[in-house]
Design a protein around this motif. Structure first.
Motif: not given
Length: 462
Positions: A146-175
């Motif tokens: 669902r986009g890098d803000m939510v999870n990662a594109p690699e087809f693994t359980a770890a990559a596809r599990t939604p991670d809220p910390r990615r929102m902080v990364k998205a905010h930093a990269r937006s800045a």
């Protein structure tokens, strides 16, 4: 003339009953399922404490420019990546994307003889809707990417599990993206004295390069003539206003960016200047419309061929009950084969009620298809066809097409078929980089800008 209301429940118009989290009382589509809700809440608290990405006065300035576009005295150019990725938050990708939009706006300013409202689909476009919540490969089923803000594109359980910390990364990269764009523009990157600086190295031999260079030369000559005539430098051409936009899909993130501002009434989303709602989440009783009705930003709604006139009018009543200029845009994305039939009833409904909206054409999303070799693509002929028809349909309806919304990149990708170099299905495998939707490359984007100028000229001449 007073406008009629269209069966909107009273609570929907009660702004006093609205809060940044009131969307939680509605059905929310296209949101990921976070496994740890406490971690999600902690991330939201962290985001609320971070500095905003944009300011309320920038938002108000954009709203005024969009109001001008509604009246025909400006033209909106909104474009950028289908979905940003964390890996592409680098100076080359950002500057090339900015160059393309500046070059397109130069073509439009020169050809339309109008100021252009420049809005990038970046600095926050890290979440994307998907047609299914899960993806299955072989015997394995995982959450959709669902986009890098939510999870990662690699087809693994770890990559596809939604991670809220990615929102902080998205905010930093937006800045980081906004900081770099602002530094480039404030440093003279957009100076009309030197539009040749905007050239992309790989397009020197592009079929449209000569026509663009001729245009650059004419603008440079005009600037120098004015400065010679007045004996002083022409001001306000060494920088431009540039605004950000993204689909406000991930509501926990948007809620955390929503703030009150001293000496201003109401609430602003300070994570972007110009949020929009996609077609999949535009239900009247949905969470996204509930969130959007309470923010003071200008907002846009994507509309497709299934939208009925009454539905459109109800959206206007809820999202812009006071008929505020510059507040609401409808971005129509009908498809080249449907626009002639589906758009006129919507235009007529808004025109009949005398409501003020900005009409924008997205000729990309209604023309997506899959090739035999498995690539998701769009044909340039269909993109061009929908855009040309949009101008004709608006002219026939007595309404105005005030802007375009495009997925594009400054990289030398081969994702959309056709265009000046007549890309074929075999070319797609040469440089297809998008993780979600196919984008126009530089040449195709510039060709669209020249098409807009030509088509507007034809409409004006009739």
């Amino acid at each position: 003339m007073p406008h009629a209301q269209h069966a909107v429940p009273p609570a929907d118009n009660d702004i006093d009953a609205w809060a940044p989290d009131s969307w939680r009382t509605r059905r929310a589509l296209q949101l990921p399922q976070y496994p740890d809700l406490a971690a999600l809440a902690a991330v939201q608290d962290e985001l609320r404490a971070l500095p905003p990405l944009v300011t309320s006065w920038e938002i108000q300035s954009l709203k005024q420019q969009l109001a001008d576009a509604q009246e025909g005295s400006r033209f909106l150019l909104q474009g950028g990546d289908c979905a940003e990725t964390f890996a592409e938050c680098n100076s080359s990708v950002i500057s090339n994307r900015l160059k393309v939009l500046l070059q397109m706006s130069l073509v439009l300013v020169h050809g339309l003889k109008l100021p252009v409202v420049r809005v990038g689909r970046f600095a926050g476009q890290y979440a994307k809707p998907r047609s299914a919540d899960t993806e299955t490969i072989g015997d394995t089923t995982l959450p959709s990417y669902r986009g890098d803000m939510v999870n990662a594109p690699e087809f693994t359980a770890a990559a596809r599990t939604p991670d809220p910390r990615r929102m902080v990364k998205a905010h930093a990269r937006s800045a980081m993206t906004m900081n770099f764009v602002r530094a480039l523009i404030d440093g003279g990157f957009a100076d009309l004295h030197h539009p040749e600086y905007w050239d992309l190295g790989w397009v020197g031999q592009a079929p449209l390069a000569h026509e663009y260079q001729r245009m650059v030369g004419a603008i440079g000559d005009a600037v120098r003539f004015m400065e010679t005539l007045t004996g002083s430098q022409v001001h306000n051409i060494n920088r431009v206003d540039f605004y950000t936009s993204h689909e406000a899909l991930l509501l926990p993130y948007e809620e955390a960016q929503t703030r009150q501002v001293p000496r201003q009434h109401g609430w602003f989303n300070l994570g972007t200047h110009y949020p929009w709602i996609g077609m999949r989440t535009a239900a009247m009783d949905g969470a996204h419309v509930e969130y959007f009705r309470g923010i003071r930003n200008p907002v846009a709604i994507k509309i497709g061929p299934s939208v009925a006139p009454d539905q459109l009018l109800r959206l206007v009543d809820v999202l812009n009950p006071d008929d505020e200029p510059g507040k609401l845009a409808f971005i129509h994305r009908m498809g080249a084969t449907a626009i002639a039939d589906k758009l006129p009833p919507l235009l007529e409904a808004i025109r009949r009620e005398g409501r003020r909206v900005l009409w924008v054409c997205d000729p990309m999303h209604g023309n997506t298809e899959a090739t035999a070799n498995g690539y998701k693509t769009r044909r340039f002929d269909n993109i061009r066809g929908e855009l040309e028809q949009a101008f004709d349909v608006h002219a026939a309806a007595g309404t105005r097409l005030g802007g375009v919304h495009l997925e594009l990149t400054g990289e030398n990708v081969t994702e959309c078929l056709g265009g000046a170099r007549e890309l074929t299905e075999l070319d797609l495998q040469r440089d297809y980089r998008s993780t979600v939707d196919p984008r126009l490359n530089y040449e195709q984007a510039l060709e669209i800008a020249m098409l807009i100028v030509r088509k507007r000229g034809e409409i004006a001449a009739d």
